[in-house]
Motif scaffolding. Structure first.
Motif, PDB file in Angstrom:
ATOM      1  N   ALA A 120      -5.473  10.613  -5.373  1.00  0.00           N
ATOM      2  CA  ALA A 120      -4.348  11.515  -5.594  1.00  0.00           C
ATOM      3  C   ALA A 120      -3.354  11.578  -4.444  1.00  0.00           C
ATOM      4  CB  ALA A 120      -4.882  12.917  -5.849  1.00  0.00           C
ATOM      5  N   ILE A 121      -2.137  11.960  -4.798  1.00  0.00           N
ATOM      6  CA  ILE A 121      -1.175  12.442  -3.821  1.00  0.00           C
ATOM      7  C   ILE A 121      -1.156  13.947  -4.029  1.00  0.00           C
ATOM      8  CG2 ILE A 121       1.186  12.441  -2.989  1.00  0.00           C
ATOM      9  CD1 ILE A 121       1.538   9.695  -4.308  1.00  0.00           C
ATOM     10  N   ASP A 173      -5.957  21.290   4.086  1.00  0.00           N
ATOM     11  CA  ASP A 173      -5.035  20.564   4.954  1.00  0.00           C
ATOM     12  C   ASP A 173      -4.408  19.420   4.182  1.00  0.00           C
ATOM     13  OD1 ASP A 173      -3.669  19.369   7.020  1.00  0.00           O
ATOM     14  OD2 ASP A 173      -5.435  18.458   7.916  1.00  0.00           O
ATOM     15  N   VAL A 174      -3.077  19.444   4.060  1.00  0.00           N
ATOM     16  CA  VAL A 174      -2.384  18.335   3.406  1.00  0.00           C
ATOM     17  C   VAL A 174      -1.398  17.684   4.355  1.00  0.00           C
ATOM     18  CG1 VAL A 174      -2.655  19.168   1.063  1.00  0.00           C
ATOM     19  CG2 VAL A 174      -0.702  19.933   2.387  1.00  0.00           C
ATOM     20  N   SER A 175      -1.660  17.799   5.657  1.00  0.00           N
ATOM     21  CA  SER A 175      -0.785  17.188   6.634  1.00  0.00           C
ATOM     22  C   SER A 175      -0.862  15.673   6.515  1.00  0.00           C
ATOM     23  CB  SER A 175      -1.198  17.569   8.064  1.00  0.00           C
ATOM     24  OG  SER A 175      -1.378  18.943   8.170  1.00  0.00           O
ATOM     25  N   ARG A 205       0.849  -1.191   0.000  1.00  0.00           N
ATOM     26  CA  ARG A 205       0.000   0.000   0.000  1.00  0.00           C
ATOM     27  C   ARG A 205       0.879   1.233   0.000  1.00  0.00           C
ATOM     28  NH1 ARG A 205      -3.247  -2.737   4.275  1.00  0.00           N
ATOM     29  NH2 ARG A 205      -1.601  -1.914   5.551  1.00  0.00           N
ATOM     30  N   LEU A 206       0.496   2.214  -0.809  1.00  0.00           N
ATOM     31  CA  LEU A 206       1.111   3.535  -0.739  1.00  0.00           C
ATOM     32  C   LEU A 206       0.452   4.230   0.438  1.00  0.00           C
ATOM     33  CD1 LEU A 206       2.785   5.930  -1.804  1.00  0.00           C
ATOM     34  CD2 LEU A 206       0.869   6.444  -3.321  1.00  0.00           C
ATOM     35  N   ALA A 207       1.236   4.506   1.488  1.00  0.00           N
ATOM     36  CA  ALA A 207       0.661   5.019   2.725  1.00  0.00           C
ATOM     37  C   ALA A 207       0.957   6.498   2.965  1.00  0.00           C
ATOM     38  CB  ALA A 207       1.174   4.206   3.904  1.00  0.00           C
ATOM     39  N   ALA A 262       2.521  17.127   1.797  1.00  0.00           N
ATOM     40  CA  ALA A 262       1.910  16.206   0.840  1.00  0.00           C
ATOM     41  C   ALA A 262       1.023  15.227   1.593  1.00  0.00           C
ATOM     42  CB  ALA A 262       2.978  15.454   0.062  1.00  0.00           C
ATOM     43  N   ALA A 263      -0.016  14.748   0.921  1.00  0.00           N
ATOM     44  CA  ALA A 263      -0.914  13.773   1.534  1.00  0.00           C
ATOM     45  C   ALA A 263      -1.483  12.847   0.469  1.00  0.00           C
ATOM     46  CB  ALA A 263      -2.053  14.487   2.251  1.00  0.00           C
ATOM     47  N   VAL A 264      -1.613  11.583   0.849  1.00  0.00           N
ATOM     48  CA  VAL A 264      -2.289  10.615  -0.010  1.00  0.00           C
ATOM     49  C   VAL A 264      -3.775  10.727   0.299  1.00  0.00           C
ATOM     50  CG1 VAL A 264      -2.555   8.179  -0.595  1.00  0.00           C
ATOM     51  CG2 VAL A 264      -0.292   9.075  -0.005  1.00  0.00           C
TER      52      VAL A 264
END
Length: 167
Positions: free
Chosen positions: A113-114, A164-166, A76-78, A91-93
């Protein structure tokens, strides 16, 4: 026959197969592949191909490219981290993680998206991107920042939820 004519025929006879050797038609994989202007990185368990950050000019960015789980185990891309010469960019997934099935390409331009805060990411800059992969080693790579035009014109740059992209 003149010597110059013989030389020209000899050059054509020898050169033609060499020139034609590089002429091949499109492969069956060409239809499946996305734009691959970005960077490539291969780890023991995951390939990251054609990775770039596409920015919309309004402070929003999106990681694009293809991830391939090269193992037989699920991954998984976490998470994702972006570091620039100007400091880290958040950046946030979205929506939290992306499944990476064994042997299947996951197109980040089409999947969840990322999202990247791109207010300080000018086009042409190369930034450090780390993709956190559960079930494999993280992927560290330098990727270009590209404008949402040309081959990336139809990429939907996702605005972070509530700004918010935390991680």
């Amino acid at each position: 026959m003149k010597a110059s004519t013989r030389t020209a025929l000899l050059v054509i006879a020898i050169g033609s197969p060499v020139l034609l050797a590089g002429c091949v038609g499109p492969s069956e994989d060409d239809e499946r592949n996305e734009v691959s202007i970005g960077s490539n990185e291969r780890t023991a368990g995951t390939d990251a191909l054609g990775v770039a950050i596409v920015v919309d000019g309004d402070g929003n960015g999106r990681v694009v490219g293809t991830l391939i789980n090269t193992t037989q185990e699920p991954q998984r891309l976490a998470g994702a981290d972006v570091d620039t010469e100007r400091g880290p960019a958040q950046a946030a997934v979205i929506p939290g993680e992306v499944p990476l099935p064994a042997g299947q390409p996951v197109e980040l331009a089409r999947q969840p998206a990322i999202s990247v805060s791109a207010a300080d990411l000018p086009v042409g800059l190369f930034v450090e991107l780390t993709l956190d992969i559960e079930g494999a080693d993280p992927i560290d790579m330098l990727v270009p920042v590209e404008a949402q035009e040309g081959p990336y014109e139809e990429v939907e740059v996702t605005e972070p939820p509530d700004g918010d992209v935390s991680p």
